[in-house]
Design a protein around this motif. Structure first.
Motif, PDB file in Angstrom:
ATOM      1  N   SER A  31      -9.836  -9.068 -24.705  1.00 30.60           N
ATOM      2  CA  SER A  31      -8.491  -8.490 -24.755  1.00 30.60           C
ATOM      3  C   SER A  31      -8.367  -7.205 -23.949  1.00 30.60           C
ATOM      4  O   SER A  31      -7.270  -6.797 -23.575  1.00 30.60           O
ATOM      5  CB  SER A  31      -8.099  -8.210 -26.205  1.00 30.60           C
ATOM      6  OG  SER A  31      -8.906  -7.176 -26.750  1.00 30.60           O
ATOM      7  N   GLY A  32      -9.505  -6.532 -23.725  1.00 33.99           N
ATOM      8  CA  GLY A  32      -9.478  -5.266 -23.008  1.00 33.99           C
ATOM      9  C   GLY A  32      -8.893  -4.119 -23.808  1.00 33.99           C
ATOM     10  O   GLY A  32      -8.568  -3.069 -23.249  1.00 33.99           O
ATOM     11  N   GLN A  33      -8.799  -4.295 -25.124  1.00 37.13           N
ATOM     12  CA  GLN A  33      -8.225  -3.241 -25.960  1.00 37.13           C
ATOM     13  C   GLN A  33      -9.261  -2.167 -26.273  1.00 37.13           C
ATOM     14  O   GLN A  33     -10.451  -2.436 -26.376  1.00 37.13           O
ATOM     15  CB  GLN A  33      -7.697  -3.835 -27.263  1.00 37.13           C
ATOM     16  CG  GLN A  33      -6.546  -4.808 -27.076  1.00 37.13           C
ATOM     17  CD  GLN A  33      -6.072  -5.373 -28.401  1.00 37.13           C
ATOM     18  OE1 GLN A  33      -5.170  -4.823 -29.024  1.00 37.13           O
ATOM     19  NE2 GLN A  33      -6.684  -6.454 -28.831  1.00 37.13           N
ATOM     20  N   SER A  34      -8.782  -0.945 -26.466  1.00 35.86           N
ATOM     21  CA  SER A  34      -9.654   0.168 -26.816  1.00 35.86           C
ATOM     22  C   SER A  34      -9.407   0.582 -28.259  1.00 35.86           C
ATOM     23  O   SER A  34      -8.328   0.347 -28.812  1.00 35.86           O
ATOM     24  CB  SER A  34      -9.429   1.346 -25.869  1.00 35.86           C
ATOM     25  OG  SER A  34      -8.059   1.715 -25.860  1.00 35.86           O
ATOM     26  N   VAL A  35     -10.425   1.232 -28.856  1.00 39.20           N
ATOM     27  CA  VAL A  35     -10.373   1.594 -30.272  1.00 39.20           C
ATOM     28  C   VAL A  35     -10.667   3.080 -30.447  1.00 39.20           C
ATOM     29  O   VAL A  35     -11.683   3.581 -29.961  1.00 39.20           O
ATOM     30  CB  VAL A  35     -11.400   0.778 -31.090  1.00 39.20           C
ATOM     31  CG1 VAL A  35     -11.396   1.216 -32.551  1.00 39.20           C
ATOM     32  CG2 VAL A  35     -11.120  -0.722 -30.975  1.00 39.20           C
ATOM     33  N   SER A  36      -9.764   3.766 -31.131  1.00 35.62           N
ATOM     34  CA  SER A  36      -9.965   5.168 -31.491  1.00 35.62           C
ATOM     35  C   SER A  36     -10.165   5.268 -32.995  1.00 35.62           C
ATOM     36  O   SER A  36      -9.479   4.592 -33.757  1.00 35.62           O
ATOM     37  CB  SER A  36      -8.751   6.017 -31.111  1.00 35.62           C
ATOM     38  OG  SER A  36      -8.511   5.986 -29.713  1.00 35.62           O
TER      39      SER A  36
END
Length: 314
Positions: A31-36
């Motif tokens: 998905s190419g999503q990032s997580v904070s």
């Protein structure tokens, strides 16, 4: 229980073990999503460092699930900031975020401002007072957001022991939040820990929500998310046991008042009750009243803040 809530409980309640870490990582890569990860902190020097260290070791070094850990210090007088930074978190002070709007005390205030200093497509909130912390608290609730595009917000559920007795924690939940939800928003009756401080959501949802500045933030967020994205976009994941320091009875009373106020505003915004709570403390002269104001302010959706919009354009 409402039939819709029963169905939701059967189809949107999972265990952290239902999504193995390799599957979650594959979904993140695809998905190419990032997580904070955000830890709101106020005088938590005893626990914040261990939480940050576990997340960095398990979910940044061993596997690349988390992209950033941000501790937002809301005015600690102990070594919270130094301990968090030494453990590897980026520490930001609440008052340094969006300084044109003076900050007010409260957990919701810190969570709202954190959206301006994080970049993840998914934002995961974790309370900074947890003991014996497991990284499942993060990977478990982030997992559904990465593997299921139809899920927008995930709450952690867990046992909350109190004084050695299992299941006796969460007193404000049982005495205030659960009755309110069951009576007024029965679709949300299936949430085991509606006030829990561990939850993850898509930034695209969070930036559209108003944030009560105080302890009403969790209930307000659930109710507003229900109306904005619907019940099936909400979920919960069992992550085991949550151990943390417990508040005294009077502090719990103030929390309950703030939560009731948050609910009341959502039930009838045109009818406002007295936003104050009087409690009693024994002194040498007998019981003395102490009156506290109840959090009434709410921050607007972050999408309406000019600085946030400018950051997105940049």
């Amino acid at each position: 229980m409402l039939k819709e809530a029963e169905t939701w409980l059967a189809t949107r309640s999972w265990s952290a073990t239902d999504r193995p870490l390799h599957r979650v990582l594959a979904a993140k890569r695809a998905s190419g999503q990032s997580v904070s990860v955000v830890l709101p902190a106020l005088n938590e020097e005893e626990t914040v460092g261990d939480i940050v260290a576990v997340i960095r070791h398990d979910l940044m070094r061993q596997v690349p699930l988390v992209d950033e850990i941000v501790v937002v210090d809301s005015g600690s007088t102990d070594r919270t900031s130094q301990v968090a930074a030494a453990a590897g978190a980026r520490v930001v002070h609440r008052d340094d975020i969006l300084p044109r709007i003076p900050a007010v005390p409260g957990k919701g205030e810190v969570l709202w401002r954190s959206l301006l200093v994080t970049t993840g497509d998914i934002v995961c909130f974790v309370d900074a007072d947890l003991k014996e912390f497991s990284s499942d608290f993060v990977s478990g609730i982030v997992g559904p957001l990465l593997t299921d595009p139809g899920v927008d917000l995930v709450k952690a559920m867990y046992d909350r022991p109190l004084g050695g007795a299992a299941g006796q924690g969460g007193r404000v939940t049982e005495l205030m939040a659960r009755p309110l939800l069951n009576m007024h928003w029965p679709q949300l009756a299936g949430f085991v820990q509606p006030l829990g401080g561990e939850y993850a959501a898509r930034r695209s949802l969070l930036e559209q929500l108003p944030f009560p500045v105080g302890y009403g933030v969790e209930l307000g967020m659930l109710v507003d998310a229900l109306h904005l994205v619907g019940l099936n976009a909400l979920a919960q994941v069992d992550v085991g046991v949550r151990k943390h320091r417990h508040q005294d009875g009077q502090a719990l009373g103030r929390m309950a008042a703030a939560i009731y106020r948050t609910a009341q505003l959502r039930l009838a915004r045109g009818h406002l009750i007295r936003p104050a709570l009087t409690q009693f403390e024994r002194s040498a002269d007998g019981f003395e009243p102490r009156t506290y104001s109840v959090d009434t302010e709410e921050r607007p959706p972050m999408a309406e803040i000019a600085e946030y919009a400018e950051r997105r354009v940049a």
